[in-house]
Design a protein around this motif. Structure first.
Motif, short mmCIF file in Angstrom:
data_model
loop_
_atom_site.label_atom_id
_atom_site.label_comp_id
_atom_site.label_asym_id
_atom_site.label_seq_id
_atom_site.Cartn_x
_atom_site.Cartn_y
_atom_site.Cartn_z
N LEU A 2 53.31 -47.96 57.55
CA LEU A 2 52.17 -47.31 56.91
C LEU A 2 52.35 -45.79 56.77
CD1 LEU A 2 49.28 -49.23 58.67
CD2 LEU A 2 50.17 -49.59 56.36
N ASP A 3 53.50 -45.27 57.21
CA ASP A 3 53.71 -43.82 57.21
C ASP A 3 53.51 -43.18 55.83
OD1 ASP A 3 54.26 -44.05 59.88
OD2 ASP A 3 56.43 -43.97 59.63
N GLU A 4 53.94 -43.84 54.79
CA GLU A 4 53.87 -43.27 53.44
C GLU A 4 52.64 -43.73 52.66
OE1 GLU A 4 56.11 -40.95 52.41
OE2 GLU A 4 56.95 -41.13 54.44
N VAL A 5 51.77 -44.51 53.29
CA VAL A 5 50.60 -45.05 52.61
C VAL A 5 49.44 -44.06 52.71
CG1 VAL A 5 48.87 -46.88 52.63
CG2 VAL A 5 51.29 -47.43 52.96
N GLU A 6 49.01 -43.56 51.56
CA GLU A 6 47.86 -42.65 51.52
C GLU A 6 46.72 -43.21 50.68
OE1 GLU A 6 49.03 -38.72 50.41
OE2 GLU A 6 50.60 -38.64 51.93
N THR A 7 47.02 -44.20 49.84
CA THR A 7 46.00 -44.78 48.97
C THR A 7 46.18 -46.29 48.90
OG1 THR A 7 47.34 -44.67 46.96
CG2 THR A 7 46.00 -42.70 47.49
N LEU A 8 45.17 -46.95 48.38
CA LEU A 8 45.28 -48.39 48.16
C LEU A 8 46.39 -48.69 47.17
CD1 LEU A 8 44.25 -51.24 48.67
CD2 LEU A 8 42.51 -50.86 46.93
N SER A 9 46.61 -47.82 46.20
CA SER A 9 47.71 -48.01 45.24
C SER A 9 49.06 -48.01 45.95
CB SER A 9 47.69 -46.91 44.18
OG SER A 9 46.55 -47.02 43.39
N ASP A 10 49.24 -47.12 46.93
CA ASP A 10 50.48 -47.10 47.72
C ASP A 10 50.67 -48.42 48.46
OD1 ASP A 10 50.83 -44.44 46.95
OD2 ASP A 10 50.08 -43.62 48.86
N LEU A 11 49.59 -48.91 49.03
CA LEU A 11 49.64 -50.18 49.76
C LEU A 11 49.94 -51.34 48.83
CD1 LEU A 11 49.27 -51.41 52.57
CD2 LEU A 11 46.84 -51.58 52.08
N ALA A 12 49.33 -51.34 47.65
CA ALA A 12 49.59 -52.39 46.66
C ALA A 12 51.03 -52.34 46.19
CB ALA A 12 48.63 -52.25 45.48
N ASP A 13 51.58 -51.14 46.02
CA ASP A 13 52.99 -51.01 45.62
C ASP A 13 53.92 -51.60 46.68
OD1 ASP A 13 52.24 -49.79 43.25
OD2 ASP A 13 52.67 -47.75 43.96
N LEU A 14 53.63 -51.34 47.96
CA LEU A 14 54.42 -51.95 49.03
C LEU A 14 54.36 -53.47 48.97
CD1 LEU A 14 53.67 -49.90 52.28
CD2 LEU A 14 55.87 -50.20 51.18
N ALA A 15 53.17 -53.99 48.72
CA ALA A 15 52.99 -55.44 48.64
C ALA A 15 53.78 -56.01 47.45
CB ALA A 15 51.52 -55.79 48.51
N ARG A 16 53.72 -55.35 46.31
CA ARG A 16 54.43 -55.83 45.13
C ARG A 16 55.95 -55.82 45.34
NH1 ARG A 16 50.15 -52.73 42.48
NH2 ARG A 16 48.64 -54.29 41.73
N GLU A 17 56.44 -54.84 46.11
CA GLU A 17 57.87 -54.79 46.41
C GLU A 17 58.30 -55.99 47.25
OE1 GLU A 17 58.74 -51.02 48.27
OE2 GLU A 17 58.02 -49.90 46.53
N ALA A 18 57.38 -56.51 48.07
CA ALA A 18 57.69 -57.65 48.93
C ALA A 18 57.57 -58.98 48.19
CB ALA A 18 56.76 -57.67 50.14
N ALA A 19 56.93 -58.96 47.04
CA ALA A 19 56.69 -60.19 46.28
C ALA A 19 57.92 -60.64 45.52
CB ALA A 19 55.54 -59.98 45.30
N LEU A 20 58.03 -61.95 45.39
CA LEU A 20 59.03 -62.52 44.50
C LEU A 20 58.29 -62.82 43.20
CD1 LEU A 20 60.73 -65.00 46.98
CD2 LEU A 20 61.51 -62.73 46.30
N ASP A 21 58.79 -62.31 42.12
CA ASP A 21 58.10 -62.43 40.82
C ASP A 21 56.69 -61.84 40.96
OD1 ASP A 21 60.35 -63.72 39.69
OD2 ASP A 21 59.69 -65.62 40.57
N ASP A 22 55.69 -62.58 40.54
CA ASP A 22 54.31 -62.11 40.64
C ASP A 22 53.51 -62.93 41.64
OD1 ASP A 22 54.59 -60.03 38.86
OD2 ASP A 22 53.93 -61.18 37.12
#
Length: 180
Positions: A21-41
């Motif tokens: 969570l060190d680089e997470v400052e917004t919900l958008s940052d958190l969503a980007d981390l989640a999308r990076e972990a996703a396979l496809d959509d």
């Protein structure tokens, strides 16, 4: 102390990873981390928990807006990550914080006397330090896990080790415990 993990749904089940969570400052940052972990959509569920005081569930489905649930808004408001999620849920941004410094949510501006100073009002304190009236208790989308086997009533009734209960309902207890 926080525990944070990502669960990404795949064809073979759920894959877990711990989340920095060190680089997470917004919900958008958190969503980007989640999308990076996703396979496809595929669906990704992020968990944040602070020492049994509160937990948050953030669900990201592809490029859709993230859906958020917080177990206890008052407790979460005393945490930087919880306060960030509350601000997002209530639709506040940095520009709103400036506006809130000069205007109380009861409609009085700085310097004007407040007519009702009820000490029994339930309030949460936002990141910017102003008091904002909000419901004490759960906040957010109580139906975000319904299609995954955790209904609204069940989510609202969770306490203690809520994340383990959610993981059990999703069928991924062992995967979550591996990153815990």
């Amino acid at each position: 102390m926080y525990f944070a993990a990502l669960l990404a749904r795949t064809e073979d089940g759920w894959e877990a990873s711990d989340m920095e969570l060190d680089e997470v400052e917004t919900l958008s940052d958190l969503a980007d981390l989640a999308r990076e972990a996703a396979l496809d959509d595929d669906t990704v569920v992020a968990f944040i928990e602070q020492e049994d005081a509160w937990f948050g569930v953030i669900r990201v489905d592809g490029e859709d807006d993230p859906r958020v649930f917080l177990s206890n808004a008052a407790a979460a408001s005393r945490s930087s990550y919880g306060a960030m999620l509350i601000d997002e849920l209530l639709g506040r941004d940095d520009d709103d914080a400036d506006d809130l410094d000069s205007l109380n949510l009861d409609g009085t501006e700085d310097g004007e006397p407040e007519t009702d100073n009820d000490p029994d009002d339930d309030t949460i304190e936002a990141v910017n330090g102003s008091e904002n009236h909000a419901t004490v208790g759960p906040l957010g989308d109580t139906a975000l896990l319904t299609d995954l086997g955790v209904g609204e009533k069940e989510l609202l009734a969770l306490d203690g080790d809520a994340l383990a209960t959610i993981a059990d309902s999703l069928g991924c207890t062992e995967v979550l415990e591996a990153v815990r």
